[in-house]
Design a protein around this motif. Structure first.
Motif, PDB file in Angstrom:
ATOM      1  N   ARG A 132       0.818  -1.140   0.016  1.00  0.00           N
ATOM      2  CA  ARG A 132       0.162  -0.113  -0.015  1.00  0.00           C
ATOM      3  C   ARG A 132       0.853   1.216  -0.165  1.00  0.00           C
ATOM      4  N   ASP A 133       2.171   1.046   0.342  1.00  0.00           N
ATOM      5  CA  ASP A 133       2.979   2.223   0.563  1.00  0.00           C
ATOM      6  C   ASP A 133       3.616   2.583  -0.890  1.00  0.00           C
ATOM      7  N   ASP A 134       3.328   1.605  -1.841  1.00  0.00           N
ATOM      8  CA  ASP A 134       3.981   1.955  -3.124  1.00  0.00           C
ATOM      9  C   ASP A 134       2.647   1.854  -4.232  1.00  0.00           C
ATOM     10  N   PRO A 135       2.025   2.838  -4.490  1.00  0.00           N
ATOM     11  CA  PRO A 135       0.976   2.978  -5.385  1.00  0.00           C
ATOM     12  C   PRO A 135       1.106   2.596  -6.609  1.00  0.00           C
ATOM     13  N   VAL A 136       0.348   1.855  -7.325  1.00  0.00           N
ATOM     14  CA  VAL A 136       0.463   1.477  -8.682  1.00  0.00           C
ATOM     15  C   VAL A 136      -0.290   2.403  -9.587  1.00  0.00           C
ATOM     16  N   VAL A 137       0.266   3.051 -10.681  1.00  0.00           N
ATOM     17  CA  VAL A 137      -0.493   4.003 -11.158  1.00  0.00           C
ATOM     18  C   VAL A 137      -1.025   3.293 -12.854  1.00  0.00           C
ATOM     19  N   LEU A 138      -2.296   3.318 -12.728  1.00  0.00           N
ATOM     20  CA  LEU A 138      -2.855   2.947 -13.982  1.00  0.00           C
ATOM     21  C   LEU A 138      -3.154   4.239 -14.839  1.00  0.00           C
ATOM     22  N   ASP A 139      -2.273   4.435 -15.627  1.00  0.00           N
ATOM     23  CA  ASP A 139      -2.397   5.673 -16.589  1.00  0.00           C
ATOM     24  C   ASP A 139      -3.302   5.304 -17.957  1.00  0.00           C
ATOM     25  N   LEU A 140      -4.639   5.866 -17.672  1.00  0.00           N
ATOM     26  CA  LEU A 140      -5.494   5.653 -19.116  1.00  0.00           C
ATOM     27  C   LEU A 140      -5.482   6.455 -20.212  1.00  0.00           C
ATOM     28  N   THR A 141      -4.396   7.357 -20.218  1.00  0.00           N
ATOM     29  CA  THR A 141      -4.051   8.428 -21.198  1.00  0.00           C
ATOM     30  C   THR A 141      -4.221   7.650 -22.597  1.00  0.00           C
ATOM     31  N   GLY A 142      -4.682   7.965 -23.383  1.00  0.00           N
ATOM     32  CA  GLY A 142      -4.833   7.242 -24.736  1.00  0.00           C
ATOM     33  C   GLY A 142      -5.677   6.157 -25.049  1.00  0.00           C
ATOM     34  N   VAL A 143      -6.227   5.539 -23.809  1.00  0.00           N
ATOM     35  CA  VAL A 143      -7.229   4.613 -23.980  1.00  0.00           C
ATOM     36  C   VAL A 143      -8.762   4.986 -24.648  1.00  0.00           C
ATOM     37  N   ALA A 172      -8.369  -1.565 -24.959  1.00  0.00           N
ATOM     38  CA  ALA A 172      -7.192  -1.029 -24.686  1.00  0.00           C
ATOM     39  C   ALA A 172      -7.072  -0.754 -22.992  1.00  0.00           C
ATOM     40  N   LEU A 173      -8.081  -0.717 -22.226  1.00  0.00           N
ATOM     41  CA  LEU A 173      -8.251  -0.551 -21.042  1.00  0.00           C
ATOM     42  C   LEU A 173      -7.946  -1.881 -20.452  1.00  0.00           C
ATOM     43  N   MET A 174      -8.431  -3.107 -21.190  1.00  0.00           N
ATOM     44  CA  MET A 174      -7.925  -4.212 -20.509  1.00  0.00           C
ATOM     45  C   MET A 174      -6.605  -4.398 -20.651  1.00  0.00           C
ATOM     46  N   ASP A 175      -6.022  -4.207 -21.847  1.00  0.00           N
ATOM     47  CA  ASP A 175      -4.491  -4.351 -21.912  1.00  0.00           C
ATOM     48  C   ASP A 175      -3.672  -3.551 -21.113  1.00  0.00           C
ATOM     49  N   ASP A 189      -1.266  -4.995 -18.239  1.00  0.00           N
ATOM     50  CA  ASP A 189       0.343  -4.552 -18.191  1.00  0.00           C
ATOM     51  C   ASP A 189       0.607  -3.968 -16.889  1.00  0.00           C
ATOM     52  N   THR A 190      -0.397  -2.909 -16.741  1.00  0.00           N
ATOM     53  CA  THR A 190       0.019  -2.429 -15.102  1.00  0.00           C
ATOM     54  C   THR A 190       0.137  -3.207 -14.018  1.00  0.00           C
ATOM     55  N   LEU A 191      -0.737  -4.163 -14.012  1.00  0.00           N
ATOM     56  CA  LEU A 191      -1.223  -4.853 -12.713  1.00  0.00           C
ATOM     57  C   LEU A 191      -0.381  -6.544 -12.888  1.00  0.00           C
ATOM     58  N   ALA A 192       0.409  -6.515 -14.051  1.00  0.00           N
ATOM     59  CA  ALA A 192       1.031  -7.700 -14.327  1.00  0.00           C
ATOM     60  C   ALA A 192      -0.227  -9.057 -13.922  1.00  0.00           C
ATOM     61  N   LEU A 193      -1.512  -8.813 -14.681  1.00  0.00           N
ATOM     62  CA  LEU A 193      -2.301  -9.850 -14.500  1.00  0.00           C
ATOM     63  C   LEU A 193      -1.711 -11.378 -15.101  1.00  0.00           C
ATOM     64  N   PHE A 222      -5.679 -14.144 -18.008  1.00  0.00           N
ATOM     65  CA  PHE A 222      -6.655 -13.054 -17.869  1.00  0.00           C
ATOM     66  C   PHE A 222      -7.420 -12.894 -19.170  1.00  0.00           C
ATOM     67  N   GLY A 223      -8.753 -13.002 -19.288  1.00  0.00           N
ATOM     68  CA  GLY A 223      -9.348 -12.959 -20.480  1.00  0.00           C
ATOM     69  C   GLY A 223      -9.988 -11.788 -21.301  1.00  0.00           C
ATOM     70  N   ARG A 224      -9.495 -10.645 -20.258  1.00  0.00           N
ATOM     71  CA  ARG A 224      -9.847  -9.540 -21.141  1.00  0.00           C
ATOM     72  C   ARG A 224     -11.078  -9.094 -21.233  1.00  0.00           C
ATOM     73  N   ASN A 225     -11.855  -9.493 -20.308  1.00  0.00           N
ATOM     74  CA  ASN A 225     -13.199  -9.186 -20.110  1.00  0.00           C
ATOM     75  C   ASN A 225     -13.706  -8.710 -18.662  1.00  0.00           C
ATOM     76  N   TRP A 226     -14.999  -8.095 -18.429  1.00  0.00           N
ATOM     77  CA  TRP A 226     -15.091  -7.376 -17.268  1.00  0.00           C
ATOM     78  C   TRP A 226     -15.160  -8.542 -15.970  1.00  0.00           C
ATOM     79  N   ASP A 227     -15.617  -9.638 -16.163  1.00  0.00           N
ATOM     80  CA  ASP A 227     -15.621 -10.814 -15.388  1.00  0.00           C
ATOM     81  C   ASP A 227     -14.316 -11.210 -14.923  1.00  0.00           C
TER      82      ASP A 227
END
Length: 111
Positions: free
Chosen positions: A3-14, A19-22, A26-30, A34-39
């Protein structure tokens, strides 16, 4: 990550859900599954191996151009936080990021 090291999910250009799923993957090292859908995103967010503070930046353009998708993304983030409050925090950065440095920042009105 802690929690002391926040992860920045930069959606600039999405510009769409793919693109959001990608960007999330990438950001969260899923994981590879990961099926790239909401569920799948919801499952991955609730299964993060360590506590994460996720700071979402550059989301405003995506929210304007894809409001339904953005609403769904917010629901997925909120549900994951509710299910695992000690493992995930999601913060939205309110500063508008502009790819055009000549574009003036929005000004508050006196109304």
């Amino acid at each position: 990550m802690t929690r002391d090291d926040p992860v920045v999910l930069d959606l600039t250009g999405v510009v769409d859900k793919a693109a959001l799923m990608d960007r999330c993957a990438d950001t969260l090292a899923l994981p590879d599954w990961f099926g790239r859908n909401w569920d799948a995103l919801a499952d991955c967010l609730t299964d993060l191996p360590e506590p994460v503070t996720l700071v979402v930046t550059g989301w405003q353009a995506y929210a304007r151009t894809r409001p339904r998708e953005w609403a769904t993304a917010q629901e997925v983030f909120a549900t994951a936080v509710e299910e695992r409050p000690t493992r995930l925090s999601v913060l939205l950065s309110l500063g508008e990021h502009s790819d055009d440095p000549t574009k003036p920042l929005p000004q508050a009105s006196d109304d």
